[in-house]
Design a protein around this motif. Structure first.
Motif, PDB file in Angstrom:
ATOM      1  N   MET A   1      52.229  24.522  44.559  1.00  0.00           N
ATOM      2  CA  MET A   1      52.577  25.941  44.667  1.00  0.00           C
ATOM      3  C   MET A   1      51.301  26.767  44.625  1.00  0.00           C
ATOM      4  O   MET A   1      50.415  26.527  43.818  1.00  0.00           O
ATOM      5  CB  MET A   1      53.535  26.324  43.540  1.00  0.00           C
ATOM      6  N   ILE A   2      51.229  27.764  45.450  1.00  0.00           N
ATOM      7  CA  ILE A   2      50.027  28.576  45.622  1.00  0.00           C
ATOM      8  C   ILE A   2      49.550  29.211  44.309  1.00  0.00           C
ATOM      9  O   ILE A   2      48.358  29.311  44.049  1.00  0.00           O
ATOM     10  CB  ILE A   2      50.243  29.643  46.715  1.00  0.00           C
ATOM     11  N   LEU A   3      50.479  29.629  43.451  1.00  0.00           N
ATOM     12  CA  LEU A   3      50.083  30.301  42.201  1.00  0.00           C
ATOM     13  C   LEU A   3      49.338  29.377  41.247  1.00  0.00           C
ATOM     14  O   LEU A   3      48.496  29.820  40.483  1.00  0.00           O
ATOM     15  CB  LEU A   3      51.310  30.886  41.492  1.00  0.00           C
ATOM     16  N   ASN A   4      49.664  28.097  41.284  1.00  0.00           N
ATOM     17  CA  ASN A   4      49.012  27.158  40.368  1.00  0.00           C
ATOM     18  C   ASN A   4      47.808  26.455  40.968  1.00  0.00           C
ATOM     19  O   ASN A   4      47.075  25.782  40.267  1.00  0.00           O
ATOM     20  CB  ASN A   4      50.028  26.118  39.876  1.00  0.00           C
ATOM     21  N   GLU A   5      47.607  26.636  42.267  1.00  0.00           N
ATOM     22  CA  GLU A   5      46.522  25.919  42.930  1.00  0.00           C
ATOM     23  C   GLU A   5      45.355  26.810  43.331  1.00  0.00           C
ATOM     24  O   GLU A   5      44.257  26.324  43.551  1.00  0.00           O
ATOM     25  CB  GLU A   5      47.069  25.233  44.194  1.00  0.00           C
ATOM     26  N   SER A   6      45.593  28.086  43.440  1.00  0.00           N
ATOM     27  CA  SER A   6      44.581  28.987  43.998  1.00  0.00           C
ATOM     28  C   SER A   6      43.962  29.893  42.947  1.00  0.00           C
ATOM     29  O   SER A   6      44.609  30.270  41.978  1.00  0.00           O
ATOM     30  CB  SER A   6      45.207  29.868  45.084  1.00  0.00           C
ATOM     31  N   LEU A   7      42.713  30.255  43.188  1.00  0.00           N
ATOM     32  CA  LEU A   7      42.055  31.285  42.406  1.00  0.00           C
ATOM     33  C   LEU A   7      42.376  32.610  43.084  1.00  0.00           C
ATOM     34  O   LEU A   7      42.217  32.760  44.291  1.00  0.00           O
ATOM     35  CB  LEU A   7      40.540  31.071  42.390  1.00  0.00           C
ATOM     36  N   PHE A   8      42.856  33.563  42.306  1.00  0.00           N
ATOM     37  CA  PHE A   8      43.122  34.911  42.785  1.00  0.00           C
ATOM     38  C   PHE A   8      42.125  35.836  42.110  1.00  0.00           C
ATOM     39  O   PHE A   8      41.684  35.559  40.991  1.00  0.00           O
ATOM     40  CB  PHE A   8      44.542  35.355  42.419  1.00  0.00           C
ATOM     41  N   CYS A   9      41.779  36.927  42.750  1.00  0.00           N
ATOM     42  CA  CYS A   9      40.894  37.920  42.147  1.00  0.00           C
ATOM     43  C   CYS A   9      41.400  39.316  42.476  1.00  0.00           C
ATOM     44  O   CYS A   9      41.460  39.695  43.646  1.00  0.00           O
ATOM     45  CB  CYS A   9      39.460  37.771  42.665  1.00  0.00           C
ATOM     46  N   ALA A  10      41.797  40.048  41.436  1.00  0.00           N
ATOM     47  CA  ALA A  10      42.202  41.437  41.631  1.00  0.00           C
ATOM     48  C   ALA A  10      40.942  42.273  41.770  1.00  0.00           C
ATOM     49  O   ALA A  10      40.001  42.129  40.995  1.00  0.00           O
ATOM     50  CB  ALA A  10      43.038  41.914  40.453  1.00  0.00           C
ATOM     51  N   MET A  11      40.923  43.139  42.761  1.00  0.00           N
ATOM     52  CA  MET A  11      39.735  43.948  43.025  1.00  0.00           C
ATOM     53  C   MET A  11      40.125  45.401  43.202  1.00  0.00           C
ATOM     54  O   MET A  11      41.153  45.714  43.788  1.00  0.00           O
ATOM     55  CB  MET A  11      39.031  43.461  44.283  1.00  0.00           C
ATOM     56  N   ASP A  12      39.274  46.274  42.670  1.00  0.00           N
ATOM     57  CA  ASP A  12      39.454  47.695  42.880  1.00  0.00           C
ATOM     58  C   ASP A  12      38.084  48.329  43.072  1.00  0.00           C
ATOM     59  O   ASP A  12      37.082  47.849  42.532  1.00  0.00           O
ATOM     60  CB  ASP A  12      40.167  48.349  41.686  1.00  0.00           C
ATOM     61  N   THR A  13      38.073  49.397  43.853  1.00  0.00           N
ATOM     62  CA  THR A  13      36.848  50.164  44.056  1.00  0.00           C
ATOM     63  C   THR A  13      37.123  51.624  43.742  1.00  0.00           C
ATOM     64  O   THR A  13      38.254  52.088  43.863  1.00  0.00           O
ATOM     65  CB  THR A  13      36.349  50.068  45.516  1.00  0.00           C
ATOM     66  N   GLU A  14      36.096  52.324  43.342  1.00  0.00           N
ATOM     67  CA  GLU A  14      36.132  53.779  43.273  1.00  0.00           C
ATOM     68  C   GLU A  14      35.111  54.266  44.292  1.00  0.00           C
ATOM     69  O   GLU A  14      34.122  53.582  44.559  1.00  0.00           O
ATOM     70  CB  GLU A  14      35.813  54.293  41.875  1.00  0.00           C
ATOM     71  N   THR A  15      35.373  55.426  44.855  1.00  0.00           N
ATOM     72  CA  THR A  15      34.572  55.883  45.983  1.00  0.00           C
ATOM     73  C   THR A  15      34.214  57.369  45.854  1.00  0.00           C
ATOM     74  O   THR A  15      34.693  58.053  44.957  1.00  0.00           O
ATOM     75  CB  THR A  15      35.367  55.666  47.288  1.00  0.00           C
ATOM     76  N   THR A  16      33.405  57.834  46.790  1.00  0.00           N
ATOM     77  CA  THR A  16      33.018  59.246  46.802  1.00  0.00           C
ATOM     78  C   THR A  16      34.088  60.122  47.438  1.00  0.00           C
ATOM     79  O   THR A  16      33.939  61.341  47.489  1.00  0.00           O
ATOM     80  CB  THR A  16      31.691  59.452  47.568  1.00  0.00           C
ATOM     81  N   GLY A  17      35.137  59.521  47.949  1.00  0.00           N
ATOM     82  CA  GLY A  17      36.223  60.236  48.608  1.00  0.00           C
ATOM     83  C   GLY A  17      37.148  59.241  49.266  1.00  0.00           C
ATOM     84  O   GLY A  17      37.053  58.037  49.005  1.00  0.00           O
ATOM     85  N   ILE A  18      38.012  59.710  50.144  1.00  0.00           N
ATOM     86  CA  ILE A  18      39.016  58.814  50.725  1.00  0.00           C
ATOM     87  C   ILE A  18      38.777  58.463  52.200  1.00  0.00           C
ATOM     88  O   ILE A  18      39.571  57.764  52.795  1.00  0.00           O
ATOM     89  CB  ILE A  18      40.434  59.419  50.583  1.00  0.00           C
ATOM     90  N   ASP A  19      37.667  58.922  52.764  1.00  0.00           N
ATOM     91  CA  ASP A  19      37.464  58.740  54.197  1.00  0.00           C
ATOM     92  C   ASP A  19      36.121  58.079  54.518  1.00  0.00           C
ATOM     93  O   ASP A  19      35.118  58.758  54.739  1.00  0.00           O
ATOM     94  CB  ASP A  19      37.558  60.094  54.903  1.00  0.00           C
ATOM     95  N   PRO A  20      36.100  56.756  54.577  1.00  0.00           N
ATOM     96  CA  PRO A  20      34.835  56.066  54.852  1.00  0.00           C
ATOM     97  C   PRO A  20      34.281  56.361  56.249  1.00  0.00           C
ATOM     98  O   PRO A  20      33.077  56.300  56.465  1.00  0.00           O
ATOM     99  CB  PRO A  20      35.186  54.588  54.699  1.00  0.00           C
ATOM    100  N   GLY A  37      47.970  31.578  36.281  1.00  0.00           N
ATOM    101  CA  GLY A  37      48.759  32.509  35.505  1.00  0.00           C
ATOM    102  C   GLY A  37      48.033  33.214  34.378  1.00  0.00           C
ATOM    103  O   GLY A  37      48.663  33.850  33.535  1.00  0.00           O
ATOM    104  N   ARG A  38      46.710  33.123  34.358  1.00  0.00           N
ATOM    105  CA  ARG A  38      45.934  33.760  33.287  1.00  0.00           C
ATOM    106  C   ARG A  38      44.785  34.566  33.861  1.00  0.00           C
ATOM    107  O   ARG A  38      44.145  34.168  34.832  1.00  0.00           O
ATOM    108  CB  ARG A  38      45.368  32.694  32.350  1.00  0.00           C
ATOM    109  N   ILE A  39      44.517  35.691  33.232  1.00  0.00           N
ATOM    110  CA  ILE A  39      43.356  36.498  33.606  1.00  0.00           C
ATOM    111  C   ILE A  39      42.129  35.893  32.928  1.00  0.00           C
ATOM    112  O   ILE A  39      42.139  35.637  31.730  1.00  0.00           O
ATOM    113  CB  ILE A  39      43.551  37.965  33.174  1.00  0.00           C
ATOM    114  N   LEU A  40      41.082  35.658  33.697  1.00  0.00           N
ATOM    115  CA  LEU A  40      39.841  35.069  33.179  1.00  0.00           C
ATOM    116  C   LEU A  40      38.881  36.201  32.806  1.00  0.00           C
ATOM    117  O   LEU A  40      37.966  36.536  33.555  1.00  0.00           O
ATOM    118  CB  LEU A  40      39.222  34.130  34.211  1.00  0.00           C
TER     119      LEU A  40
END
Length: 188
Positions: A1-20, A37-40
């Motif tokens: 199952m993908i959840l137990n086999e894969s490394l996932f990484c949550a990513m977020d950015t902050e920016t100077t505005g909303i229009d690159p 199932g655990r945050i590292l």
């Protein structure tokens, strides 16, 4: 199952505005690894980024990152290698993926490299399956009893990781696999 086999990484950015496309750039990046199932927490990557442009006062008020905060921060060129390392070996998790992916895409092109090919899941898309419509990060955090996101990359990435873990428990493995998309950059 993908959840137990894969490394996932949550990513977020902050920016100077909303229009690159009109010059807005990344000022903060956070990447939160999730495995089995655990945050590292020990492997979290977080940095401010000097965008080489000023942050407008209206945007400073939103994420509370000032021009003084980023003055001595590394540039996107200096942090992109680390970002790419996470993106290359994991399935990324975003909330409103297209927003962050567009900024990543433009950043790569601006520093003269090919945009990375990124496998990703969008928690906003998962919320549509569970709640019948796409929900905001703050709404989801409140619904699941998490700390309210504060428009800072690290807090928002941790919240996204927690939401991913909670919401994927409500889905079948095949549903999760169907939610994995591949970003290969945008054509401009």
């Amino acid at each position: 199952m993908i959840l137990n086999e894969s490394l996932f990484c949550a990513m977020d950015t902050e920016t100077t505005g909303i229009d690159p496309m009109n010059g807005d750039r990344i000022v903060e990046v956070a990447i939160v690894p999730v495995y089995k199932g655990r945050i590292l927490y020990r492997s979290i990557y977080h940095t401010l980024v000097n965008p080489k442009i000023r942050i407008p006062a209206t945007i400073e008020k939103i994420h509370r990152i000032t021009n003084e905060d980023i003055e001595n921060a590394p540039t996107i060129e200096q942090v992109f290698g680390q970002m790419r390392s996470f993106m290359r070996r994991s399935i990324m998790i975003f909330h409103r993926a297209e927003f962050d992916l567009t900024f990543i895409d433009i950043s790569a092109k601006e520093i003269g490299i090919f945009p990375p090919s990124i496998d990703y899941i969008d928690t906003r898309e998962i919320s549509e399956i569970i709640f019948g419509e796409k929900k905001a990060l703050s709404w989801l955090a409140e619904r699941f009893g998490f700390e309210k996101p504060n428009h800072r990359a690290l807090t928002d990435a941790i919240t996204t990781a927690k939401l991913f873990l909670k919401m994927t428990r409500k889905l079948a493995g095949s549903q999760i696999e169907e939610l994995v998309h591949t970003w290969r950059g945008q054509e401009w």
